[in-house]
Design a protein around this motif. Structure first.
Motif, short mmCIF file in Angstrom:
data_model
loop_
_atom_site.label_atom_id
_atom_site.label_comp_id
_atom_site.label_asym_id
_atom_site.label_seq_id
_atom_site.Cartn_x
_atom_site.Cartn_y
_atom_site.Cartn_z
N LEU A 6 0.83 -1.21 0.00
CA LEU A 6 0.00 0.00 0.00
C LEU A 6 0.87 1.26 0.00
N GLY A 9 2.12 2.58 -3.33
CA GLY A 9 1.14 3.30 -4.13
C GLY A 9 0.85 4.71 -3.66
N VAL A 10 1.13 5.01 -2.40
CA VAL A 10 0.75 6.32 -1.88
C VAL A 10 1.92 7.14 -1.33
N ASP A 12 4.30 8.85 -2.80
CA ASP A 12 4.42 10.17 -3.42
C ASP A 12 3.47 11.16 -2.76
N LEU A 13 2.22 10.76 -2.62
CA LEU A 13 1.22 11.63 -2.00
C LEU A 13 1.57 11.94 -0.55
N ALA A 14 2.03 10.94 0.18
CA ALA A 14 2.39 11.15 1.59
C ALA A 14 3.54 12.15 1.72
N THR A 49 11.92 8.46 -3.48
CA THR A 49 10.72 9.25 -3.80
C THR A 49 11.07 10.72 -3.92
N SER A 88 -3.79 14.63 -6.54
CA SER A 88 -3.62 13.30 -5.94
C SER A 88 -4.47 13.14 -4.69
N THR A 91 -7.95 12.30 -5.80
CA THR A 91 -7.99 10.90 -6.26
C THR A 91 -8.00 9.96 -5.07
N TRP A 92 -7.12 10.23 -4.08
CA TRP A 92 -7.06 9.37 -2.90
C TRP A 92 -8.38 9.38 -2.14
N ARG A 93 -8.96 10.56 -1.93
CA ARG A 93 -10.22 10.64 -1.17
C ARG A 93 -11.33 9.87 -1.88
N ALA A 96 -10.47 6.09 -1.47
CA ALA A 96 -10.70 5.66 -0.09
C ALA A 96 -12.19 5.62 0.22
#
Length: 110
Positions: A6, A9-10, A12-14, A49, A88, A91-93, A96
């Motif tokens: 997981l 996949g996230v 970059d966003l974090a 990253t 992003s 997209t995540w929201r 989720a």
């Protein structure tokens, strides 16, 4: 579930999210991610990253001299990085929310 998959996949966003309000150097960013609950994130993953986000034009860098050790390379969001964070994040929201609804429909809500 293997959270390392997981994270891939996230991450970059974090990283973009951690830099939203305050610039940071590599270890500082890693520390903030771990304090936020991403304890399993690896050093090499974060540094990779950061390099990738910089190469993509989403971050700027600057060096701050240090009297007690090596100079620190700080990373900061630029306008393109802030735009990417917004995109992003939406997209995540959405994703989720879809997963939450799917789990609730199956009686698996947390």
């Amino acid at each position: 579930m293997d959270t390392t998959q997981l994270l891939k996949g996230v991450l970059d966003l974090a990283v973009l999210a951690v830099l939203k309000d305050e610039d940071g150097y590599g270890y500082d960013i890693l520390r903030r991610l771990r304090e936020a609950g991403l304890e399993e994130v690896g050093d090499a993953s974060v540094y990779g990253t950061l390099r990738r986000l910089f190469a993509a034009g989403l971050l700027t860098t600057y060096v701050v001299p240090s009297e007690a050790g090596p100079h620190r390379k700080y990373y900061a969001l630029n306008a393109a990085g802030r735009d990417q964070l917004v995109r992003s994040g939406k997209t995540w929201r959405s994703f989720a929310g879809t997963m939450d609804a799917l789990l609730e429909d199956r009686g698996m809500a947390a």
